[in-house]
Design a protein around this motif. Structure first.
Motif, short mmCIF file in Angstrom:
data_model
loop_
_atom_site.label_atom_id
_atom_site.label_comp_id
_atom_site.label_asym_id
_atom_site.label_seq_id
_atom_site.Cartn_x
_atom_site.Cartn_y
_atom_site.Cartn_z
N GLY A 124 0.82 -1.21 0.00
CA GLY A 124 0.00 0.00 0.00
C GLY A 124 0.85 1.26 0.00
O GLY A 124 1.88 1.34 -0.66
N GLY A 125 0.44 2.22 0.78
CA GLY A 125 1.19 3.47 0.86
C GLY A 125 2.10 3.55 2.06
O GLY A 125 2.63 4.62 2.37
N SER A 126 2.32 2.40 2.72
CA SER A 126 3.05 2.41 3.99
C SER A 126 4.51 2.82 3.87
O SER A 126 5.14 3.17 4.87
CB SER A 126 2.96 1.03 4.65
N ALA A 127 5.07 2.79 2.66
CA ALA A 127 6.48 3.18 2.49
C ALA A 127 6.65 4.68 2.30
O ALA A 127 7.77 5.16 2.14
CB ALA A 127 7.09 2.44 1.30
N LEU A 128 5.54 5.41 2.32
CA LEU A 128 5.60 6.86 2.16
C LEU A 128 5.24 7.56 3.47
O LEU A 128 4.53 6.99 4.31
CB LEU A 128 4.61 7.31 1.07
N PRO A 129 5.69 8.79 3.65
CA PRO A 129 5.33 9.54 4.86
C PRO A 129 3.82 9.79 4.93
O PRO A 129 3.13 9.84 3.91
CB PRO A 129 6.09 10.87 4.70
N ARG A 130 3.34 9.99 6.13
CA ARG A 130 1.91 10.17 6.35
C ARG A 130 1.37 11.40 5.62
O ARG A 130 0.26 11.37 5.08
CB ARG A 130 1.62 10.29 7.85
N ASP A 131 2.14 12.48 5.58
CA ASP A 131 1.63 13.70 4.94
C ASP A 131 1.42 13.52 3.45
O ASP A 131 0.56 14.17 2.85
CB ASP A 131 2.57 14.89 5.22
N VAL A 132 2.18 12.61 2.82
CA VAL A 132 1.97 12.32 1.40
C VAL A 132 0.76 11.39 1.22
O VAL A 132 -0.03 11.56 0.29
CB VAL A 132 3.23 11.67 0.79
N ARG A 133 0.60 10.44 2.13
CA ARG A 133 -0.52 9.51 2.03
C ARG A 133 -1.87 10.21 2.20
O ARG A 133 -2.89 9.70 1.74
CB ARG A 133 -0.39 8.40 3.08
N LEU A 134 -1.86 11.36 2.84
CA LEU A 134 -3.12 12.09 3.04
C LEU A 134 -3.71 12.61 1.74
O LEU A 134 -4.90 12.94 1.68
CB LEU A 134 -2.89 13.27 4.01
N PHE A 135 -2.90 12.68 0.69
CA PHE A 135 -3.43 13.13 -0.60
C PHE A 135 -4.41 12.12 -1.19
O PHE A 135 -5.36 12.50 -1.88
CB PHE A 135 -2.29 13.36 -1.60
N SER A 136 -4.15 10.84 -0.97
CA SER A 136 -4.95 9.80 -1.62
C SER A 136 -6.45 9.93 -1.36
O SER A 136 -7.25 9.94 -2.31
CB SER A 136 -4.45 8.42 -1.18
N PRO A 137 -6.90 10.05 -0.10
CA PRO A 137 -8.35 10.19 0.11
C PRO A 137 -8.94 11.47 -0.47
O PRO A 137 -10.14 11.53 -0.75
CB PRO A 137 -8.50 10.16 1.64
N LEU A 138 -8.10 12.49 -0.67
CA LEU A 138 -8.60 13.73 -1.27
C LEU A 138 -8.98 13.51 -2.74
O LEU A 138 -9.78 14.27 -3.30
CB LEU A 138 -7.55 14.84 -1.16
N PHE A 139 -8.40 12.49 -3.35
CA PHE A 139 -8.80 12.09 -4.70
C PHE A 139 -9.91 11.03 -4.66
O PHE A 139 -10.91 11.14 -5.37
CB PHE A 139 -7.61 11.51 -5.47
N THR A 140 -9.69 10.00 -3.85
CA THR A 140 -10.55 8.83 -3.93
C THR A 140 -11.94 9.05 -3.34
O THR A 140 -12.92 8.50 -3.86
CB THR A 140 -9.89 7.63 -3.22
N ILE A 141 -12.05 9.84 -2.27
CA ILE A 141 -13.37 10.03 -1.66
C ILE A 141 -14.32 10.79 -2.58
O ILE A 141 -15.41 10.29 -2.90
CB ILE A 141 -13.25 10.70 -0.28
N PRO A 142 -13.95 12.00 -3.06
CA PRO A 142 -14.88 12.67 -3.98
C PRO A 142 -15.03 11.92 -5.30
O PRO A 142 -16.11 11.91 -5.90
CB PRO A 142 -14.25 14.05 -4.19
N GLY A 143 -13.94 11.27 -5.74
CA GLY A 143 -14.03 10.50 -6.98
C GLY A 143 -14.99 9.33 -6.85
O GLY A 143 -15.79 9.06 -7.76
N SER A 144 -14.95 8.64 -5.72
CA SER A 144 -15.85 7.51 -5.48
C SER A 144 -17.30 7.98 -5.38
O SER A 144 -18.22 7.32 -5.90
CB SER A 144 -15.46 6.77 -4.20
N LEU A 145 -17.51 9.11 -4.71
CA LEU A 145 -18.87 9.65 -4.60
C LEU A 145 -19.43 9.98 -5.98
O LEU A 145 -20.60 9.67 -6.27
CB LEU A 145 -18.87 10.90 -3.72
N ALA A 146 -18.60 10.59 -6.82
CA ALA A 146 -19.05 10.94 -8.17
C ALA A 146 -19.27 9.69 -9.02
O ALA A 146 -20.28 9.58 -9.73
CB ALA A 146 -18.04 11.86 -8.84
N LEU A 147 -18.34 8.75 -8.93
CA LEU A 147 -18.41 7.55 -9.76
C LEU A 147 -19.57 6.65 -9.34
O LEU A 147 -20.44 6.31 -10.14
CB LEU A 147 -17.09 6.78 -9.67
N ILE A 148 -19.57 6.26 -8.07
CA ILE A 148 -20.58 5.32 -7.59
C ILE A 148 -21.95 5.99 -7.49
O ILE A 148 -22.97 5.43 -7.91
CB ILE A 148 -20.16 4.72 -6.24
N GLY A 149 -21.96 7.21 -6.94
CA GLY A 149 -23.23 7.93 -6.83
C GLY A 149 -23.85 8.19 -8.19
O GLY A 149 -25.05 7.98 -8.39
#
Length: 218
Positions: A124-149
């Motif tokens: 997963g993203g465990s090899a990256l710092p936490r501050d970089v991993r925080l970007f992922s949900p900023l893409f995936t959450i609104p993207g999932s809402l738009a896609l699935i919704g």
């Protein structure tokens, strides 16, 4: 796992080429984010397959993480464009673009845990710092809402089977990452393969439905 990721990579490449071919014959703007999303999925699958053969390199890993983070957002954008939510699509594309620039800038200079990169299996993203991993949900959450919704809205409002295919495919795709957290690593390539195939079938059917509707209205 190596063979499953190879199969997923091969299918992803075929689906991407088929989507490009269809877009070249019947161009519509909603194809563009879908094509980039499928190409990103292909790269993610290829990177995962390569990691089992030769291990991760820092740049392969970073590329995999970037592509994996943005692909759902791109699918969501494609769904918005297909549903002709153009104003929302423009705003969302600006959001994705600005966030992507910030994300890439951050990950370029981010350190990676080289010890984790040598492990077999999904990391997963465990090899990256936490501050970089925080970007992922900023893409995936609104993207999932738009896609699935958007997909389920289309399925329920217009009784479209393509909406069900895309919505269920997206849920299956998302379930792979969830199951990996419970150490069910085999679930990821299987869920990816099934999910992306269902999404492709949905986009393929939706494009046919769109052309049929246009012809009827004409």
């Amino acid at each position: 796992m190596v063979y499953l990721w190879f199969l997923t990579t091969f299918i992803a490449l075929v689906l991407t080429i088929m989507l490009i071919n269809k877009a070249s014959k019947h161009f519509a703007w909603h194809y563009l984010p879908w094509i980039v999303a499928f190409a990103s999925f292909f790269f993610c699958s290829f990177a995962s397959w390569t990691s089992y053969l030769t291990g991760w390199t820092p740049w392969l890993y970073k590329g995999w993480y970037v592509a994996g983070a943005v692909l759902v957002a791109l699918m969501g954008l494609g769904q918005m464009l297909f549903l002709k939510l153009n104003k929302w699509a423009i705003l969302f594309s600006v959001y994705i673009g600005l966030l992507f620039i910030w994300f890439v800038w951050s990950i370029l200079y981010a350190p990676v845990d080289h010890q984790l990169l040598t492990r077999q299996g999904e990391i997963g993203g465990s090899a990256l710092p936490r501050d970089v991993r925080l970007f992922s949900p900023l893409f995936t959450i609104p993207g999932s809402l738009a896609l699935i919704g958007g997909a389920f809205y289309s399925a329920l409002r217009h009784k479209s089977k393509e909406g069900w295919l895309i919505g269920l495919g997206a849920l299956i795709l998302a379930s792979g990452g969830t199951l990996v957290r419970f150490d069910i690593q085999l679930a990821l390539p299987i869920a990816n393969l099934i999910g992306i195939t269902m999404i492709f079938l949905g986009t393929n059917t939706s494009s046919l439905s769109s052309r049929s509707l246009s012809a009827t209205n004409a």
